[in-house]
Design an enzyme around this catalytic site. Structure first.
Site, PDB file in Angstrom:
ATOM      1  N   VAL A  99       0.797  -1.249   0.211  1.00  0.00           N
ATOM      2  CA  VAL A  99      -0.089  -0.134   0.033  1.00  0.00           C
ATOM      3  C   VAL A  99       0.831   1.192  -0.005  1.00  0.00           C
ATOM      4  O   VAL A  99       0.309   2.320  -0.074  1.00  0.00           O
ATOM      5  CB  VAL A  99      -1.059   0.051   1.256  1.00  0.00           C
ATOM      6  N   LYS A 100       2.118   1.151   0.538  1.00  0.00           N
ATOM      7  CA  LYS A 100       3.197   2.205   0.296  1.00  0.00           C
ATOM      8  C   LYS A 100       2.443   3.482   1.061  1.00  0.00           C
ATOM      9  O   LYS A 100       2.504   4.595   0.866  1.00  0.00           O
ATOM     10  CB  LYS A 100       3.694   2.577  -0.926  1.00  0.00           C
ATOM     11  N   ARG A 101       1.747   3.357   2.212  1.00  0.00           N
ATOM     12  CA  ARG A 101       1.147   4.507   3.029  1.00  0.00           C
ATOM     13  C   ARG A 101       2.396   5.146   3.660  1.00  0.00           C
ATOM     14  O   ARG A 101       3.495   4.761   3.806  1.00  0.00           O
ATOM     15  CB  ARG A 101       0.360   4.020   4.208  1.00  0.00           C
TER      16      ARG A 101
END
Length: 257
Positions: A99-101
Site C-alpha cells: 500500500v506504500k502508506r
C-alpha cells in the site's frame, strides 16, 4: 508469532526466498469481463489471483497483493475482492499488503487499522510504507496492538526515478551514511529498536524490513552493510524491470542466505 518470524520460519521450511506479487492489471484480465461491469471484473481479478496462488503456494514465502489494482476495480467491490484474495492465501503463508502508506498521527493509525483488522479490515500481516515523513508515520503500524505486525519501508526502489531523491548525498553525515537510502537503511534498525522498547513482544526480530530494487545491486550491497545482517530486504524488479536474480542475491543476502 510475529510477521517477520513467520517470514523466517516459512523461508526455512520450504528453502525459498520467493515473494509473489498479486497485481491484477487491467491488461491481465479478459476485456469482456472488464467492460461488463464492476462485479464481472472483480470476479475475473479474483480468479486471476487465485490461480497464481494455487500454482505457486508450495514455493512462496510471502504473497504481496498490490492494493491499487484492487481499488481500480471499483469503489463498491474492489476492497471486497482484495479481502477475498487474502482469504484465499493459505494460513501459513504471510501476507504483505503493498500500500506504500506514509502519513502521521490519527491518519496513519486509521490506515493501520484498515490494513490489519481481522474482522472489518484486510487482515494483512505486514505492509509497505514510505518513511519520508519520519518515525511517527511508521509507528502505528508496528507498535501497540500491532506490535507483532511488520513493515517493509521504501529504501531504494526499483524505478529509475528513485535516483531523484533516494540516491542524493547527505551533507554532515558520517561516511557510512553518504546517501539518503543508506540513512533510511540505518534508521530501520533504530526504529525497530524504538518500537520494541515502546511495545515489547515475544519476538526479538526486527519489525522493519527494507524495499531495495533488484535493479541496483550496488545499492543492495550498501543497504545490507548499513542495515546489518538481520534485516529482511524485499528486492522487486527481477525480470521485466531488468533486475538480475544472481547479482541481487549476491549483493543482498546475509551470511545465512
Amino acid at each position: 508469532m510475529s510477521f517477520f518470524q513467520q517470514i523466517e520460519s516459512r523461508s526455512e521450511s520450504i528453502n525459498s526466498l520467493l515473494c509473489v506479487g498479486l497485481d491484477p492489471h487491467k491488461a491481465e484480465l479478459p476485456s469482456d469481463a472488464w467492460e461488463a461491469g464492476e462485479k464481472e471484473r472483480c470476479e475475473a481479478a479474483y480468479q486471476f489471483c487465485a490461480r497464481i496462488i494455487d500454482a505457486t503456494s508450495p514455493h512462496t514465502v510471502c504473497y504481496k497483493p498490490n492494493a491499487a489494482f484492487f481499488e481500480a476495480l471499483g469503489a463498491n467491490l474492489g476492497n471486497v475482492t482484495l479481502r477475498r484474495v487474502i482469504d484465499h492465501i493459505p494460513a501459513d503463508i504471510p501476507v504483505l499488503l503493498d500500500v506504500k502508506r506514509g502519513d502521521i498521527g490519527s491518519t496513519a493509525a486509521a490506515y493501520a487499522e484498515a490494513c490489519y483488522d481481522e474482522k472489518d479490515g484486510l487482515n494483512a500481516g505486514g505492509v509497505t510504507l514510505s518513511p519520508l515523513m519520519g518515525w511517527d508515520s511508521v509507528q502505528p503500524f508496528v507498535t501497540g496492538k500491532y506490535a507483532d505486525k511488520g513493515a517493509f519501508i521504501l529504501c531504494k526502489t526499483s524505478n529509475p526515478g528513485s535516483n531523484d531523491l533516494l540516491a542524493l548525498s547527505l551533507r554532515h553525515q558520517p561516511q557510512s551514511q553518504p546517501t539518503l537510502f543508506e540513512k533510511i537503511a540505518n534508521l530501520s534498525q533504530a526504529w525497530s529498536t524504538k518500537a520494541a522498547t515502546e511495545s515489547p513482544s515475544t519476538s526479538t526480530h526486527p519489525r522493519l524490513g527494507l524495499v531495495v530494487g533488484a535493479t541496483d545491486p550496488q545499492a543492495l550491497s550498501k543497504v545490507r552493510q548499513a542495515a546489518g545482517p538481520n534485516v529482511w530486504i524485499l528486492a522487486p524488479g527481477v525480470g521485466a524491470q531488468g533486475g538480475d536474480l544472481d547479482a541481487a542475491c549476491l549483493a543482498g543476502l546475509n551470511e545465512h542466505g
